[in-house]
Design an enzyme around this catalytic site. Structure first.
Site, short mmCIF file in Angstrom:
data_model
loop_
_atom_site.label_atom_id
_atom_site.label_comp_id
_atom_site.label_asym_id
_atom_site.label_seq_id
_atom_site.Cartn_x
_atom_site.Cartn_y
_atom_site.Cartn_z
N LYS A 217 9.60 0.43 107.10
CA LYS A 217 8.39 0.07 106.36
C LYS A 217 8.42 -1.39 105.94
O LYS A 217 9.46 -1.90 105.53
CB LYS A 217 8.24 0.98 105.14
CG LYS A 217 6.97 0.76 104.33
CD LYS A 217 6.91 1.77 103.19
CE LYS A 217 5.70 1.54 102.29
NZ LYS A 217 5.64 2.53 101.20
N SER B 127 1.09 3.85 100.63
CA SER B 127 1.39 2.57 101.26
C SER B 127 2.19 2.70 102.54
O SER B 127 2.43 1.72 103.23
CB SER B 127 2.16 1.69 100.27
OG SER B 127 3.39 2.29 99.91
N SER C 198 2.89 7.34 98.04
CA SER C 198 2.86 6.52 99.24
C SER C 198 3.49 7.15 100.47
O SER C 198 3.33 6.64 101.58
CB SER C 198 3.55 5.17 98.98
OG SER C 198 2.79 4.42 98.06
#
Length: 469
Positions: A78, A153, A177
């Site tokens: 990520k 996210s 997220s």
């Protein structure tokens, strides 16, 4: 290999020499080349390093011996997580793209487990946003419908997994997220308990945790085993489980009281499709012998929630190493400005209030229900671009779509509880909608048993967006 091959199945095939790590890496790089363009899930690549690592893994398989559990399995990192050999711009124009020299603890654990890092997945700038859009890399679209967001996210991670561009993806969760993009895209999103996964810094007052986005419950459990060794150097660690989490898959579960909550703790309206997702999961759990009861959540007070967002999260943005903060998204600049207006005493007061209220919140597990069942979000995946644009246009104003996305997830982070989003429903247009199971303190094991027990009924492991078949 198939686009829907799970990470654990792929790792087993590599260990049996049915497929080589080089072939696996080439397979996924080819799919990213051909299919990721309109999705924009992978925003940085180093194919040369990946192939070199794959050749090294191939040699390790040939030599035999005790092989790590995910040897040769490629996963993206990520774009908020630091990995040696990769930049970490945190999705921001204001950060350097200098290659990092050290790993975050979760990356070191994945590396030792044999995983190969195939690039970086998109996220919002710095993380406090429910979609994976930013000015540096652009927007990440939902593979089921490119006009909708993949969520955030960890949206790049979820989009890559469901589209078959990666068998699993590293992720993190500070307010939903992992779970929100899993609901949007149709993946399994397990958020670990506070203190379960070792971290150098527990961001957002230890509300943020690292984890994975996966296609199957077994993958989620097996990766959690990799990511959750006891860390004697941490401020605190979650109690060690009775057995490896992967061994909970398929294990019998005695009947439980499942509290069903379909009214959003934020008071915002809940889309009927999201309610239906929770009801579908409730019906399957009842069929398996569990007792579903209506639930009313006694959550955090308005001062506690507002303090968490306005004091703790905003203050956390001020300590990050910007090269040029003037290049940050307008909503990020607004949050940093608000953070500068607060003083240390306010931070300490909010921190104390959250700790006190968390005791009352968490006491409901085991008293009022064993596991709480909710929609993962109060909305289906919104149109792409709208959530970020709304935040930048009016950072102070009420942002309905964004707040609907976090309505059922954010309190879980404050409380430090484990939770999992499962892709149990589709809208008439075919858009995935998740339902969330929230476990009691440190009780990921029960969540794994429950999630694994319903997985066959919904068949999500073989689900693939038509354009990515």
């Amino acid at each position: 290999m198939e686009p829907t091959t799970t990470a654990t199945a792929l790792a087993a095939a590599i260990r049996r020499s049915e497929v080589s790590p080089v072939e696996v890496a080439e397979y996924y790089l080819d799919r990213v080349d051909r299919l990721d363009g309109p999705v924009n899930s992978i925003v940085w690549r180093d194919d040369e390093r990946l192939m070199a690592d794959a050749r090294a893994a191939e040699k390790q398989v040939a030599e035999g011996g005790d092989l790590p559990p995910f040897l040769g399995v490629p996963i993206p990192v990520k774009e908020l997580t630091t990995a040696a050999g990769q930049p970490n711009t945190r999705g921001s124009l204001g950060f350097s793209d200098q290659v990092q020299t050290e790993d975050d603890l979760c990356i070191g654990l994945l590396r030792r487990a044999g995983a190969l890092f195939m690039g970086r997945s998109n996220s919002p700038e710095l993380g406090p946003m429910s979609v994976s859009d930013n000015r540096r890399y652009g927007r990440t679209a939902n593979p089921w419908d490119l006009s909708r967001t993949a969520g955030g996210s960890s949206g790049g991670a979820a989009a890559a997994v469901v589209a078959g561009l990666a068998p699993a993806a590293q992720a993190s969760d500070g307010g939903g997220s992992i779970r929100m993009p899993s609901s949007c895209c149709g993946t399994v999103g397990l958020k670990p308990s506070r203190g379960r996964v070792p971290q150098l810094v527990g961001a957002w007052d230890h509300g943020v945790t690292d984890g994975m986005i996966t296609r199957s419950v077994l993958d989620a459990a097996a990766f959690l085993d990799v990511l959750s060794p006891f860390d004697p150097l941490a401020w605190y660690s979650a109690p060690q489980p009775e057995r490896p989490f992967a061994e909970e898959v398929g294990r019998d579960q005695a009947p439980l009281r499942i509290g069903l909550l379909t009214e959003a703790p934020t008071g915002l309206p809940v889309d009927p499709e999201c309610v239906l997702a929770a009801q579908r999961l409730a019906a399957e759990l009842e069929r398996l012998g569990h007792v579903v009861v209506p639930a009313t959540l006694h959550g955090y007070s308005e001062p506690a929630v507002r303090g968490y967002l306005d004091v703790i999260v905003n203050a956390s943005l001020l300590v990050l190493p910007y090269e040029d903060a003037s290049l940050a998204e307008p909503y990020i600049q607004h949050r940093m400005a608000r953070g500068r207006e607060r003083h240390a005493g306010e931070y300490a007061a909010v921190d104390a209030l959250l700790q006190i209220e968390t005791r009352a919140v968490n006491a409901q597990w085991g008293r009022d229900w064993d596991v709480l069942l909710t929609p993962t979000m109060a909305t289906v995946a919104p149109p792409i671009g709208t959530v970020l644009e709304e935040a930048n246009a009016d950072p102070e104003g009420p942002r309905v779509a964004e707040n609907q996305m976090i309505s059922f997830t954010s309190f879980v982070n404050i409380a430090g509880l484990p939770a999992i989003s499962l892709p149990v429903h589709r809208t008439p247009e075919g858009i995935p909608v998740g339902a969330q199971l929230v476990g009691g303190p440190f009780d990921e094991a029960t969540l794994v048993r429950l999630a694994a027990s319903v997985e066959p009924a919904f068949g999500w492991t073989t689900s693939l967006p038509p354009a990515f078949a």
